[in-house]
Design an enzyme around this catalytic site. Sequence first.
Site, PDB file in Angstrom:
ATOM      1  N   ASP A  48       0.825  -1.214   0.000  1.00 33.43           N
ATOM      2  CA  ASP A  48       0.000   0.000   0.000  1.00 33.43           C
ATOM      3  C   ASP A  48       0.857   1.261   0.000  1.00 33.43           C
ATOM      4  O   ASP A  48       0.521   2.266  -0.622  1.00 33.43           O
ATOM      5  CB  ASP A  48      -0.938   0.003   1.212  1.00 33.43           C
ATOM      6  CG  ASP A  48      -2.013  -1.067   1.076  1.00 33.43           C
ATOM      7  OD1 ASP A  48      -2.202  -1.576  -0.053  1.00 33.43           O
ATOM      8  OD2 ASP A  48      -2.644  -1.419   2.092  1.00 33.43           O
ATOM      9  N   GLU A 126      -1.466 -10.143 -44.487  1.00 31.80           N
ATOM     10  CA  GLU A 126      -0.866 -10.037 -43.147  1.00 31.80           C
ATOM     11  C   GLU A 126      -1.227 -11.288 -42.351  1.00 31.80           C
ATOM     12  O   GLU A 126      -2.217 -11.959 -42.664  1.00 31.80           O
ATOM     13  CB  GLU A 126      -1.431  -8.806 -42.432  1.00 31.80           C
ATOM     14  CG  GLU A 126      -2.900  -8.988 -42.063  1.00 31.80           C
ATOM     15  CD  GLU A 126      -3.645  -7.691 -41.805  1.00 31.80           C
ATOM     16  OE1 GLU A 126      -3.747  -6.877 -42.744  1.00 31.80           O
ATOM     17  OE2 GLU A 126      -4.131  -7.512 -40.690  1.00 31.80           O
ATOM     18  N   LYS A 128      -2.793 -13.862 -39.765  1.00 24.14           N
ATOM     19  CA  LYS A 128      -4.029 -13.943 -38.986  1.00 24.14           C
ATOM     20  C   LYS A 128      -3.630 -14.386 -37.586  1.00 24.14           C
ATOM     21  O   LYS A 128      -3.165 -15.511 -37.387  1.00 24.14           O
ATOM     22  CB  LYS A 128      -4.990 -14.944 -39.614  1.00 24.14           C
ATOM     23  CG  LYS A 128      -6.318 -15.033 -38.886  1.00 24.14           C
ATOM     24  CD  LYS A 128      -7.313 -15.858 -39.682  1.00 24.14           C
ATOM     25  CE  LYS A 128      -8.695 -15.805 -39.072  1.00 24.14           C
ATOM     26  NZ  LYS A 128      -8.776 -16.368 -37.722  1.00 24.14           N
ATOM     27  N   ASP A 130      -3.839 -15.615 -33.858  1.00 23.44           N
ATOM     28  CA  ASP A 130      -4.753 -16.518 -33.163  1.00 23.44           C
ATOM     29  C   ASP A 130      -4.944 -16.038 -31.725  1.00 23.44           C
ATOM     30  O   ASP A 130      -4.319 -16.543 -30.799  1.00 23.44           O
ATOM     31  CB  ASP A 130      -4.175 -17.937 -33.200  1.00 23.44           C
ATOM     32  CG  ASP A 130      -5.244 -18.974 -32.968  1.00 23.44           C
ATOM     33  OD1 ASP A 130      -6.430 -18.595 -32.838  1.00 23.44           O
ATOM     34  OD2 ASP A 130      -4.901 -20.161 -32.903  1.00 23.44           O
ATOM     35  N   TYR A 238      -5.457  -3.813 -36.473  1.00 24.16           N
ATOM     36  CA  TYR A 238      -5.558  -4.152 -37.897  1.00 24.16           C
ATOM     37  C   TYR A 238      -6.837  -3.696 -38.598  1.00 24.16           C
ATOM     38  O   TYR A 238      -7.004  -3.945 -39.779  1.00 24.16           O
ATOM     39  CB  TYR A 238      -5.359  -5.645 -38.118  1.00 24.16           C
ATOM     40  CG  TYR A 238      -6.287  -6.566 -37.337  1.00 24.16           C
ATOM     41  CD1 TYR A 238      -7.662  -6.525 -37.514  1.00 24.16           C
ATOM     42  CD2 TYR A 238      -5.771  -7.492 -36.447  1.00 24.16           C
ATOM     43  CE1 TYR A 238      -8.497  -7.364 -36.811  1.00 24.16           C
ATOM     44  CE2 TYR A 238      -6.603  -8.345 -35.734  1.00 24.16           C
ATOM     45  CZ  TYR A 238      -7.961  -8.276 -35.929  1.00 24.16           C
ATOM     46  OH  TYR A 238      -8.786  -9.101 -35.226  1.00 24.16           O
ATOM     47  N   LYS A 332      -6.225 -20.054 -44.624  1.00 28.22           N
ATOM     48  CA  LYS A 332      -5.833 -20.792 -43.426  1.00 28.22           C
ATOM     49  C   LYS A 332      -4.647 -21.724 -43.697  1.00 28.22           C
ATOM     50  O   LYS A 332      -4.505 -22.255 -44.789  1.00 28.22           O
ATOM     51  CB  LYS A 332      -7.014 -21.638 -42.904  1.00 28.22           C
ATOM     52  CG  LYS A 332      -8.259 -20.842 -42.539  1.00 28.22           C
ATOM     53  CD  LYS A 332      -8.018 -19.865 -41.409  1.00 28.22           C
ATOM     54  CE  LYS A 332      -8.377 -20.394 -40.048  1.00 28.22           C
ATOM     55  NZ  LYS A 332      -9.747 -20.725 -39.820  1.00 28.22           N
ATOM     56  N   CYS A 426     -33.822 -44.530 -32.649  1.00 23.29           N
ATOM     57  CA  CYS A 426     -33.189 -43.452 -31.884  1.00 23.29           C
ATOM     58  C   CYS A 426     -32.625 -44.000 -30.570  1.00 23.29           C
ATOM     59  O   CYS A 426     -33.345 -44.627 -29.804  1.00 23.29           O
ATOM     60  CB  CYS A 426     -34.219 -42.363 -31.594  1.00 23.29           C
ATOM     61  SG  CYS A 426     -33.595 -41.097 -30.486  1.00 23.29           S
ATOM     62  N   CYS A 429     -34.766 -42.277 -27.498  1.00 29.56           N
ATOM     63  CA  CYS A 429     -36.175 -42.508 -27.184  1.00 29.56           C
ATOM     64  C   CYS A 429     -36.719 -43.778 -27.834  1.00 29.56           C
ATOM     65  O   CYS A 429     -37.870 -44.148 -27.601  1.00 29.56           O
ATOM     66  CB  CYS A 429     -37.021 -41.304 -27.604  1.00 29.56           C
ATOM     67  SG  CYS A 429     -37.209 -41.151 -29.391  1.00 29.56           S
ATOM     68  N   CYS A 450     -34.502 -39.119 -36.043  1.00 32.44           N
ATOM     69  CA  CYS A 450     -35.440 -39.698 -35.086  1.00 32.44           C
ATOM     70  C   CYS A 450     -36.812 -39.082 -35.344  1.00 32.44           C
ATOM     71  O   CYS A 450     -36.942 -37.868 -35.470  1.00 32.44           O
ATOM     72  CB  CYS A 450     -34.973 -39.369 -33.676  1.00 32.44           C
ATOM     73  SG  CYS A 450     -36.270 -39.493 -32.460  1.00 32.44           S
ATOM     74  N   CYS A 456     -39.134 -37.265 -27.796  1.00 34.95           N
ATOM     75  CA  CYS A 456     -37.715 -37.627 -27.677  1.00 34.95           C
ATOM     76  C   CYS A 456     -37.017 -36.622 -26.769  1.00 34.95           C
ATOM     77  O   CYS A 456     -36.882 -35.446 -27.097  1.00 34.95           O
ATOM     78  CB  CYS A 456     -37.050 -37.629 -29.047  1.00 34.95           C
ATOM     79  SG  CYS A 456     -35.300 -38.004 -28.963  1.00 34.95           S
TER      80      CYS A 456
END
Length: 709
Positions: A48, A126, A128, A130, A238, A332, A426, A429, A450, A456
């Site tokens: 402090d 440019e 990308k 992540d 960007y 990508k 299914c 159900c 289903c 269901c």
Amino acid sequence: MARKPIAVKKLTPMLAKMELERLALNIAKHNKAYHAEDAPIISDAAYDALIKRNADIEAAFPELKQVNSPSDLVGFKPLDKFDKITHSIPMLSLGNAFNKQDVIDFYDRIDRFLGLNGKEIKLTAEPKIDGLSASLRYEKGVLVSGATRGDGQIGEDVTLNFKTISEIPHKLLGDNIPDIVEVRGEVYMSHAEFKALNERQLAADAKIFANPRNAAAGSIRQLDSRITASRNLHFFAYAQGEVSTKSTQGDFEFESQMGMIEQFKQWGFAVNPLMQMFDNAEQLVAHYTKIEELRPTLGYDIDGVVYKVNALDLQTRLGFVSRAPRWAIAHKFPAEKARTIINDIEIQVGRTGALTPVARLEPVSVGGVVVSNATLHNEDEIARKDVRIGDTVIIQRAGDVIPQIVEVVLDKRKADSVAFEFPRFCPECGSKADREINPKTGKEDAIRRCEGGLICKAQVVERLRHFVSRNAYDFDGLGAKQVEQFYNWGIIKNAADIFDIEAGDGDKWDTIRKREGWGDQSVDKLFKAINDRRKIGLDRFIFGLGIRHIGETTARMLARSYENIETFLPAMKAAAIPIGTDGSLINEAYADLVNLDGVGDVVALSLVQFFAEENNVNFIDKLLDAVTTIPLEKADDSSPVAGKVMVFTGSLEIMTRNEAKAKAESLGAKVTGSVSKKTDILVAGPGAGSKLKKAESLGIQVLTEEEWI
Ligand code: IVH
């Protein structure tokens, strides 16, 4: 013995500056030790005292206050929760390209849309990044708020946390500063920081992050900014959001992507050094390859290369499709692969009854993320790849996409292995699950469904989860997990019941209150969250119904076209009544529906099937007792075509047809494909034929392309 500090009064500016810098470093170190490592080095009182000293010096020398002054972080209480911020301009996502051909197609689309006939057009390329995107709003050069992307329309107010990032200026440097400017970019964590953070987390027995992006996102979503500060995040600018046309220097406008980035740099932002400008797809892909080679040396995660049209006037002309710009694309990097074993194949039942096979895998790390499930799409896919339980397989993961099985390693298959048999009933159900025959092609649908409908449980729960999801009701604190619990505890049977929880006789509250993780306070919050959604946008209302094939974009388009619930509901009910002796579905309401741009037979039939079912109509009636729908804001009702129904025909010469259509929609018009009584304006270019004749016979206003422009 501790030395007494020099009295603030006696400090020279130079001494004060030096001490402020030292204090900033020192306090940051203690913040980290205290909040991130749980291992404080000094007493609270000593801490402090440092804070007070910093504040005293800043008070005496306000001009010397550091950009990232520790005083902005202290003396404040951690937040209870983040407020929401509505983006003045939505934050969009990007379309993807996966190979050179996709990039060439992207280039060609732009060329065609703008009608350039192969004329050169400049694009930037440019990395990308992540990380997670951020929108920073500066008014008169001062950072006033910072928001996460959220759902693209509404994000979270994490201003204090963004302020802890040294690459985000609190005040823009230099001149030429617009009255309002929103700078957008990516917050990320470096590899070095990520490693150090996980080591600290491990030592403290705290959560280990799967990858730098998750770590960055987790660090930004801290209610206590001091924790964020200890994580040393970074930022690249960007893109722009709202920008006013007036600046300190007079008029203001960015002209190009490159110019904008240069300006960001001068204002004090970090910008990516690998951004460059090119003339054709060939060059873009060459730069992509170069960045891919540099990828391991960058020190932060990237997952591709973003290409953007450089000229901003062309960007404006190109506009958007759905949630992505036509003027940009993300190329990508190829997916990362790994080898593992399929422990089981489970069948999940979706909201609309679709049975989806999921491979449960022996957990394996792919590109830094531990993967334990992979999608198998449908039964044909399983048969085609002959995927079996116990097989060794190669899986791949690209970005956020669910990991996929690329191939089976047949050498490793066990002798007693048997082909996987897809269930005909299914698993949830027990109802029959069939593959529909597509009325158009006569072929079997790839998906087995289903037929249990509302009996269901899986379908009911999935509908509930959809109802509370982000693009539907998005209740604060009532997500997929909670809504499923409420269903299992017998508190709700369907989504409309959610609004009855509060009105109930108290039994329901008690049921909730007694459960673990729920107390009086959280029940109060829940009531508030539910009540906050008693007014809901018509688009969200429609999307929330969970009708097959009605995604967000279609829901918004329907909301826009039908304007309000009072027209929408009767129109849907009318469209759902089969008329004509042959039982065909052709009636006027149906014809109007199919005639809307963006609605084809598939969407129309799906709507009709939904509204033809009494259960669904009852559900909507009950829901409307609890909520009020709000019409969408008019796109731009000042334009002369706002609210008008328009058709374009013949060849256009100044704008391309797509561009004209996009422009009309952005001016608030509805564009349809054929002329009817409801058409207000027909724009006819040379070569117009039957549509022009029909318009003339109906007395509809006809414009030439020039008149329209
Ligand atoms: S431009 C209108 N540039 O990618 C589009 N986005 O998939 C504005 N991203 O949400 C985005 N690096 O978070 C742009 N250099 C870059 C980027 C980038 C990462 C992210 C961004 C966006 C997402 C879209």
